[in-house]
Design a protein around this motif. Structure first.
Motif, PDB file in Angstrom:
ATOM      1  N   GLY A   1      32.889  24.648  56.372  1.00 16.63           N
ATOM      2  CA  GLY A   1      31.824  25.350  55.693  1.00 16.63           C
ATOM      3  C   GLY A   1      30.681  25.633  56.637  1.00 16.63           C
ATOM      4  O   GLY A   1      30.341  24.807  57.482  1.00 16.63           O
ATOM      5  N   VAL A   2      30.090  26.798  56.487  1.00 15.31           N
ATOM      6  CA  VAL A   2      28.979  27.216  57.335  1.00 15.31           C
ATOM      7  C   VAL A   2      27.688  27.265  56.524  1.00 15.31           C
ATOM      8  O   VAL A   2      26.666  26.713  56.940  1.00 15.31           O
ATOM      9  CB  VAL A   2      29.265  28.588  57.960  1.00 15.31           C
ATOM     10  N   ALA A   3      27.732  27.942  55.367  1.00 21.77           N
ATOM     11  CA  ALA A   3      26.537  28.116  54.557  1.00 21.77           C
ATOM     12  C   ALA A   3      26.931  28.345  53.106  1.00 21.77           C
ATOM     13  O   ALA A   3      27.975  28.937  52.831  1.00 21.77           O
ATOM     14  CB  ALA A   3      25.703  29.290  55.069  1.00 21.77           C
ATOM     15  N   LEU A   4      26.075  27.854  52.213  1.00 16.72           N
ATOM     16  CA  LEU A   4      26.294  27.978  50.772  1.00 16.72           C
ATOM     17  C   LEU A   4      25.049  28.557  50.130  1.00 16.72           C
ATOM     18  O   LEU A   4      23.927  28.235  50.553  1.00 16.72           O
ATOM     19  CB  LEU A   4      26.564  26.607  50.144  1.00 16.72           C
ATOM     20  N   ILE A   5      25.244  29.357  49.081  1.00 16.67           N
ATOM     21  CA  ILE A   5      24.110  29.808  48.287  1.00 16.67           C
ATOM     22  C   ILE A   5      24.495  29.745  46.825  1.00 16.67           C
ATOM     23  O   ILE A   5      25.498  30.332  46.402  1.00 16.67           O
ATOM     24  CB  ILE A   5      23.621  31.216  48.702  1.00 16.67           C
ATOM     25  N   GLY A   6      23.711  29.006  46.058  1.00 19.10           N
ATOM     26  CA  GLY A   6      24.001  28.824  44.656  1.00 19.10           C
ATOM     27  C   GLY A   6      23.477  29.971  43.811  1.00 19.10           C
ATOM     28  O   GLY A   6      22.760  30.846  44.281  1.00 19.10           O
ATOM     29  N   SER A   7      23.842  29.934  42.516  1.00 17.68           N
ATOM     30  CA  SER A   7      23.369  30.967  41.602  1.00 17.68           C
ATOM     31  C   SER A   7      21.855  30.912  41.441  1.00 17.68           C
ATOM     32  O   SER A   7      21.226  31.908  41.063  1.00 17.68           O
ATOM     33  CB  SER A   7      24.058  30.830  40.242  1.00 17.68           C
ATOM     34  N   ASP A   8      21.262  29.748  41.736  1.00 18.04           N
ATOM     35  CA  ASP A   8      19.800  29.613  41.679  1.00 18.04           C
ATOM     36  C   ASP A   8      19.149  29.943  43.020  1.00 18.04           C
ATOM     37  O   ASP A   8      17.957  29.691  43.208  1.00 18.04           O
ATOM     38  CB  ASP A   8      19.420  28.193  41.266  1.00 18.04           C
ATOM     39  N   LEU A   9      19.932  30.457  43.955  1.00 21.22           N
ATOM     40  CA  LEU A   9      19.491  30.857  45.302  1.00 21.22           C
ATOM     41  C   LEU A   9      19.196  29.666  46.208  1.00 21.22           C
ATOM     42  O   LEU A   9      18.661  29.852  47.303  1.00 21.22           O
ATOM     43  CB  LEU A   9      18.278  31.793  45.252  1.00 21.22           C
ATOM     44  N   SER A  10      19.556  28.481  45.781  1.00 19.51           N
ATOM     45  CA  SER A  10      19.424  27.329  46.687  1.00 19.51           C
ATOM     46  C   SER A  10      20.449  27.478  47.811  1.00 19.51           C
ATOM     47  O   SER A  10      21.547  27.998  47.586  1.00 19.51           O
ATOM     48  CB  SER A  10      19.657  26.028  45.941  1.00 19.51           C
ATOM     49  N   THR A  11      20.082  27.040  48.994  1.00 19.28           N
ATOM     50  CA  THR A  11      20.956  27.212  50.151  1.00 19.28           C
ATOM     51  C   THR A  11      21.210  25.884  50.858  1.00 19.28           C
ATOM     52  O   THR A  11      20.393  24.965  50.804  1.00 19.28           O
ATOM     53  CB  THR A  11      20.354  28.204  51.159  1.00 19.28           C
ATOM     54  N   ASN A  12      22.341  25.812  51.515  1.00 21.52           N
ATOM     55  CA  ASN A  12      22.680  24.665  52.353  1.00 21.52           C
ATOM     56  C   ASN A  12      23.416  25.168  53.580  1.00 21.52           C
ATOM     57  O   ASN A  12      24.155  26.152  53.501  1.00 21.52           O
ATOM     58  CB  ASN A  12      23.578  23.672  51.603  1.00 21.52           C
ATOM     59  N   TYR A  13      23.215  24.455  54.677  1.00 18.86           N
ATOM     60  CA  TYR A  13      23.811  24.871  55.936  1.00 18.86           C
ATOM     61  C   TYR A  13      24.484  23.706  56.635  1.00 18.86           C
ATOM     62  O   TYR A  13      24.026  22.556  56.547  1.00 18.86           O
ATOM     63  CB  TYR A  13      22.739  25.445  56.866  1.00 18.86           C
ATOM     64  N   ALA A  14      25.532  24.022  57.348  1.00 18.37           N
ATOM     65  CA  ALA A  14      26.128  23.025  58.217  1.00 18.37           C
ATOM     66  C   ALA A  14      25.136  22.685  59.327  1.00 18.37           C
ATOM     67  O   ALA A  14      24.370  23.557  59.764  1.00 18.37           O
ATOM     68  CB  ALA A  14      27.426  23.562  58.819  1.00 18.37           C
ATOM     69  N   ASP A  15      25.144  21.456  59.774  1.00 15.91           N
ATOM     70  CA  ASP A  15      24.202  21.030  60.814  1.00 15.91           C
ATOM     71  C   ASP A  15      24.319  21.902  62.063  1.00 15.91           C
ATOM     72  O   ASP A  15      23.326  22.173  62.738  1.00 15.91           O
ATOM     73  CB  ASP A  15      24.448  19.572  61.182  1.00 15.91           C
ATOM     74  N   SER A  16      25.516  22.343  62.349  1.00 15.94           N
ATOM     75  CA  SER A  16      25.759  23.099  63.583  1.00 15.94           C
ATOM     76  C   SER A  16      25.107  24.476  63.585  1.00 15.94           C
ATOM     77  O   SER A  16      24.961  25.092  64.644  1.00 15.94           O
ATOM     78  CB  SER A  16      27.266  23.250  63.818  1.00 15.94           C
ATOM     79  N   VAL A  17      24.698  24.965  62.400  1.00 19.53           N
ATOM     80  CA  VAL A  17      24.120  26.312  62.335  1.00 19.53           C
ATOM     81  C   VAL A  17      22.704  26.330  61.791  1.00 19.53           C
ATOM     82  O   VAL A  17      22.070  27.390  61.731  1.00 19.53           O
ATOM     83  CB  VAL A  17      25.001  27.265  61.501  1.00 19.53           C
ATOM     84  N   LYS A  18      22.194  25.176  61.410  1.00 20.09           N
ATOM     85  CA  LYS A  18      20.835  25.120  60.847  1.00 20.09           C
ATOM     86  C   LYS A  18      19.828  25.684  61.829  1.00 20.09           C
ATOM     87  O   LYS A  18      19.848  25.371  63.014  1.00 20.09           O
ATOM     88  CB  LYS A  18      20.468  23.675  60.508  1.00 20.09           C
ATOM     89  N   GLY A  19      18.931  26.520  61.309  1.00 17.11           N
ATOM     90  CA  GLY A  19      17.910  27.119  62.146  1.00 17.11           C
ATOM     91  C   GLY A  19      18.369  28.373  62.860  1.00 17.11           C
ATOM     92  O   GLY A  19      17.558  29.086  63.454  1.00 17.11           O
ATOM     93  N   ARG A  20      19.679  28.646  62.816  1.00 12.40           N
ATOM     94  CA  ARG A  20      20.199  29.848  63.489  1.00 12.40           C
ATOM     95  C   ARG A  20      20.809  30.847  62.507  1.00 12.40           C
ATOM     96  O   ARG A  20      20.725  32.060  62.721  1.00 12.40           O
ATOM     97  CB  ARG A  20      21.266  29.455  64.515  1.00 12.40           C
ATOM     98  N   PHE A  21      21.426  30.346  61.454  1.00 17.18           N
ATOM     99  CA  PHE A  21      22.094  31.204  60.471  1.00 17.18           C
ATOM    100  C   PHE A  21      21.297  31.205  59.172  1.00 17.18           C
ATOM    101  O   PHE A  21      20.694  30.192  58.795  1.00 17.18           O
ATOM    102  CB  PHE A  21      23.498  30.696  60.169  1.00 17.18           C
ATOM    103  N   THR A  22      21.355  32.336  58.467  1.00 15.60           N
ATOM    104  CA  THR A  22      20.699  32.462  57.166  1.00 15.60           C
ATOM    105  C   THR A  22      21.645  33.139  56.187  1.00 15.60           C
ATOM    106  O   THR A  22      22.161  34.227  56.491  1.00 15.60           O
ATOM    107  CB  THR A  22      19.402  33.275  57.270  1.00 15.60           C
ATOM    108  N   ILE A  23      21.855  32.494  55.059  1.00 15.86           N
ATOM    109  CA  ILE A  23      22.659  33.098  54.001  1.00 15.86           C
ATOM    110  C   ILE A  23      21.722  33.673  52.946  1.00 15.86           C
ATOM    111  O   ILE A  23      20.680  33.088  52.635  1.00 15.86           O
ATOM    112  CB  ILE A  23      23.638  32.070  53.380  1.00 15.86           C
ATOM    113  N   SER A  24      22.076  34.837  52.418  1.00 14.89           N
ATOM    114  CA  SER A  24      21.251  35.464  51.389  1.00 14.89           C
ATOM    115  C   SER A  24      22.154  36.317  50.516  1.00 14.89           C
ATOM    116  O   SER A  24      23.312  36.562  50.853  1.00 14.89           O
ATOM    117  CB  SER A  24      20.156  36.316  52.021  1.00 14.89           C
ATOM    118  N   LYS A  25      21.612  36.741  49.397  1.00 14.98           N
ATOM    119  CA  LYS A  25      22.382  37.636  48.548  1.00 14.98           C
ATOM    120  C   LYS A  25      21.489  38.634  47.860  1.00 14.98           C
ATOM    121  O   LYS A  25      20.316  38.381  47.617  1.00 14.98           O
ATOM    122  CB  LYS A  25      23.246  36.880  47.542  1.00 14.98           C
TER     123      LYS A  25
END
Length: 121
Positions: free
Chosen positions: A47-71
């Motif tokens: 897993g790299v990044a998750l975004i919930g229906s409430d727009l909450s996000t989570n990131y793998a440690d390896s990509v934090k600060g570099r990747f952004t998930i949005s919808k």
């Protein structure tokens, strides 16, 4: 019929940026967790990044600060903005949708076809 179609990806030099898109169709509601996973040759899907229906996000440690998930709900599309790319980010990237956010890929029942990201040093 639920469908996820990815676009973006390709080759980029280390330090560069790319944006992946995933167009979703056929969902009857927006109560899904959307996610990006990746799989490099010889490695397990992660897993790299998750975004919930409430727009909450989570990131793998390896990509934090570099990747952004949005919808964008109006476009039924979600994105993965990848900055400061590293050679170790090279992988096939998949978008996915499931009933709840999880780092376990088996929790996700819907998958895109995958798009290759290659980062050269």
């Amino acid at each position: 019929q639920v469908q996820l179609v990815e676009s973006g990806g390709g080759s980029v030099q280390a330090g560069g940026s790319q944006r992946l898109s995933c167009a979703a169709s056929g969902f009857t509601n927006r109560r899904y967790c959307m996610a990006w996973f990746r799989q490099a040759p010889g490695k397990e899907r992660e897993g790299v990044a998750l975004i919930g229906s409430d727009l909450s996000t989570n990131y793998a440690d390896s990509v934090k600060g570099r990747f952004t998930i949005s919808k964008d709900n109006a476009k039924n599309t979600f994105y993965l903005q990848m900055n400061s790319l590293k050679p170790e980010d090279t992988a096939m990237y998949y978008c996915a949708a499931g009933p709840r956010c999880s780092w376990r890929w088996a929790e996700f029942g819907y998958w895109g076809q995958g798009t290759q990201v290659t980062v050269s040093s």
